[in-house]
Write a protein that holds these residues in place. Structure first.
Motif, short mmCIF file in Angstrom:
data_model
loop_
_atom_site.label_atom_id
_atom_site.label_comp_id
_atom_site.label_asym_id
_atom_site.label_seq_id
_atom_site.Cartn_x
_atom_site.Cartn_y
_atom_site.Cartn_z
N VAL A 32 0.66 -1.18 0.06
CA VAL A 32 0.18 0.17 -0.10
C VAL A 32 0.96 1.23 0.20
CG1 VAL A 32 -1.83 1.01 1.13
CG2 VAL A 32 -1.68 -1.15 1.30
N GLY B 293 -8.69 12.00 -0.22
CA GLY B 293 -9.32 10.82 -0.26
C GLY B 293 -8.34 10.07 -1.54
N GLU C 41 3.18 0.62 3.16
CA GLU C 41 3.05 -0.16 4.27
C GLU C 41 2.26 -1.56 3.69
OE1 GLU C 41 0.13 2.40 6.46
OE2 GLU C 41 -1.36 1.20 5.93
N ARG D 128 0.10 -4.65 2.93
CA ARG D 128 -1.56 -4.81 3.15
C ARG D 128 -2.07 -5.73 3.95
NH1 ARG D 128 -4.30 -7.39 -2.10
NH2 ARG D 128 -3.82 -9.17 -1.40
N ILE E 215 -6.20 1.39 10.38
CA ILE E 215 -5.83 1.72 8.72
C ILE E 215 -5.26 3.42 8.82
CG2 ILE E 215 -6.27 2.18 6.53
CD1 ILE E 215 -6.14 -0.71 6.93
P1 AMP Z 1 -7.51 6.19 3.02
O1 AMP Z 1 -7.75 6.99 2.02
O2 AMP Z 1 -6.43 6.47 3.92
O3 AMP Z 1 -8.85 6.13 3.64
O4 AMP Z 1 -7.48 4.95 2.43
C1 AMP Z 1 -8.35 4.14 1.58
C2 AMP Z 1 -8.55 2.86 1.48
O5 AMP Z 1 -7.58 2.23 1.18
C3 AMP Z 1 -8.88 2.30 2.80
O6 AMP Z 1 -10.25 2.52 3.31
C4 AMP Z 1 -8.61 0.69 2.71
O7 AMP Z 1 -9.72 0.16 1.94
C5 AMP Z 1 -7.25 0.81 2.08
N1 AMP Z 1 -6.12 0.52 2.62
C6 AMP Z 1 -5.41 1.72 3.45
N2 AMP Z 1 -4.47 0.99 4.18
C7 AMP Z 1 -4.39 -0.19 3.79
C8 AMP Z 1 -3.62 -1.35 4.35
N3 AMP Z 1 -2.60 -1.23 4.84
N4 AMP Z 1 -4.13 -2.51 3.83
C9 AMP Z 1 -5.25 -2.73 3.02
N5 AMP Z 1 -6.01 -1.72 2.57
C10 AMP Z 1 -5.66 -0.46 3.06
#
Ligand code: AMP
Ligand code: GLY
Length: 421
Positions: free
Chosen positions: A147, A156, A190, A192, A287
């Motif tokens: 990720v 976002g 990071e 997944r 997360i």
């Molecule tokens: P965010 O924009 O930070 O809300 O991240 C968007 C989406 O990315 C999250 O809701 C997760 O579905 C996915 N995501 C973020 N970090 C991870 C992770 N370490 N492993 C898997 N999915 C992730």
């Protein structure tokens, strides 16, 4: 910065909501429903729904205008990261929303990653890189899936879940190319994580931290969680498969230790903290944090609140959360209606009919991208409405929301048909 020391809860209160999306319409509506509130205003716009319940204030004048209000509720992350709460608190005002220093939890993913790693909050293993060459080498070492996250606020769009090394390398290069502006000058790589996602919303008054509610949002554009990521196409509260005991466990292992660590550094957190969790086979892991309500999660959390929303927000802003009532009822499902083409380019200025019929059918319509035109309501953005209904359980709430939606008369509107199922 400590919470304001104002304690006597004003009646005939004047409340200002900063922001003008669906989240802020839901906040303004819940606040206006309090018998203790005489006047509600919002900063931003246009929004054809908000304008029927609140006075519109030019966002450019918000800092001067705020002195005329008993409570200021800040909706979006950008003004928080910019220190609006600090400036308003300095005027002695009661503010619901964290300081600039506390907003780093959302504004800098590396800040949060370093904090959580230091204090042992469960989260994905990560590397923070400031140089392209360093990041590319780290991608090769860590391998796929991986990720890739731009460090700062990227509306976002700063997260890529890369299936292959090539995709991860491309995402890293985009970050350093300036695709996300200053947000991408540092990347967080990071591992997944896998499992269902849950959003946990906690209130903090700078001393006391309490769970408010849980929710699940639906980020992908199309049914079956397919298509591009969006700001959110719908939400359900409470989150299915995450009971009160699981919620309290995550409060103890994730949310409270984080806010205690901030407090130890002299940073009191005041407002709502949104913890994005993944329920992995090794337990819930963090997360990300957001320092505000989610949109559309806010639209399904507030209608479940049995008590006085204004009193709860005021108590949180003024250090009196310990004694406040938090009582959630039933289940709420919210379906976002977006303009055709969202999250890409969309047509605007399409007339939206049937809004009264949707409400008469028992749903609440929160406006986001709309504007009034005489007696008509026109579309004015990507995410346009959230249609929310409550019920005894998910089936009842979903049935009520989708049933009401059949009365909407807007051929250009699109919505998912599987929210809450
Ligand atoms: P965010 O924009 O930070 O809300 O991240 C968007 C989406 O990315 C999250 O809701 C997760 O579905 C996915 N995501 C973020 N970090 C991870 C992770 N370490 N492993 C898997 N999915 C992730
Ligand atoms: N619905 C996701 C968010 O507000 O960040």
């Amino acid at each position: 910065m400590a919470a304001a020391t104002l304690t006597e809860e004003p009646t005939n209160a004047r409340v200002l909501v900063v922001g003008s999306g669906g989240r802020e319409h839901a906040l303004a509506a819940a606040i206006a429903a309090s018998p203790k509130v005489a006047h509600v205003a919002f900063a931003g716009g246009p929004n054809a729904g908000l304008e029927t319940i609140a006075e519109a204030i030019d966002p450019a004048t918000v800092e001067d205008a705020a002195t005329g209000f008993d409570l200021i509720v800040i909706g979006p992350e950008a003004p928080l990261a910019d220190g609006l709460a600090d400036r308003l608190c300095a005027k002695g005002l009661a503010v619901f929303g964290p300081s600039k220093a506390a907003a780093e939890l959302e504004a800098s993913k590396s800040f949060t990653k370093e904090l959580c790693t230091r204090i042992g909050v469960p989260t994905a293993k990560a590397r923070i890189c400031d140089e392209l060459a360093d990041a590319l080498a780290a991608v090769d070492r860590m391998g796929a899936p991986l990720v890739v996250k731009a460090d700062g606020l990227a509306a976002g769009k700063g997260v890529v879940v890369a299936e292959t090394i090539e995709e991860a390398r491309r995402a890293v290069k985009e970050c350093f190319d300036g695709t996300f502006g200053a947000a991408g000058a540092r990347v967080v790589l990071e591992e997944r994580l896998e499992g269902p996602e849950v959003s946990l919303f906690a209130l903090s008054d700078g001393k006391t931290v309490r769970a408010l509610a849980t929710a699940r949002d639906y980020k992908r554009a199309f049914d079956g969680n397919r298509g591009p990521n969006t700001g959110g196409m719908g939400a359900i509260s409470p989150a299915p498969d995450f009971d009160d005991a699981a919620c309290e466990a995550a409060m103890e292992t994730i949310v409270r230790p984080t806010l205690r660590a901030l407090a130890d550094d002299g940073i009191a957190y005041v407002g709502v903290l949104y913890a994005g969790l993944m329920l992995t086979k090794d337990g819930p892991k963090l997360i990300e944090y957001n320092v505000r309500f989610g949109d559309p999660e806010c639209q399904v959390i507030l209608p479940r609140l049995a008590g006085d929303a204004y009193s709860l927000l005021y108590a949180t802003a003024t250090g009196n959360l310990a004694d406040a009532a938090i009582d959630n009822r039933g289940t709420a499902v919210g379906v976002v209606v977006a303009a055709e083409g969202y999250p890409g380019p969309v047509r605007r200025d399409e007339e939206i009919g049937g809004l009264d019929a949707v409400a008469a059918a028992g749903a609440t319509v929160y406006h986001a991208g709309t504007r009034p035109d005489g007696d008509r309501v026109l579309s004015n953005g990507g995410r346009v409405l959230t249609v929310v209904a409550t019920g005894a359980d998910a089936d009842a709430a979903r049935g009520a929301a989708y049933g009401a939606l059949t009365h909407l008369a807007w051929p250009g509107g699109r919505h998912r048909s599987d929210i809450g199922s």
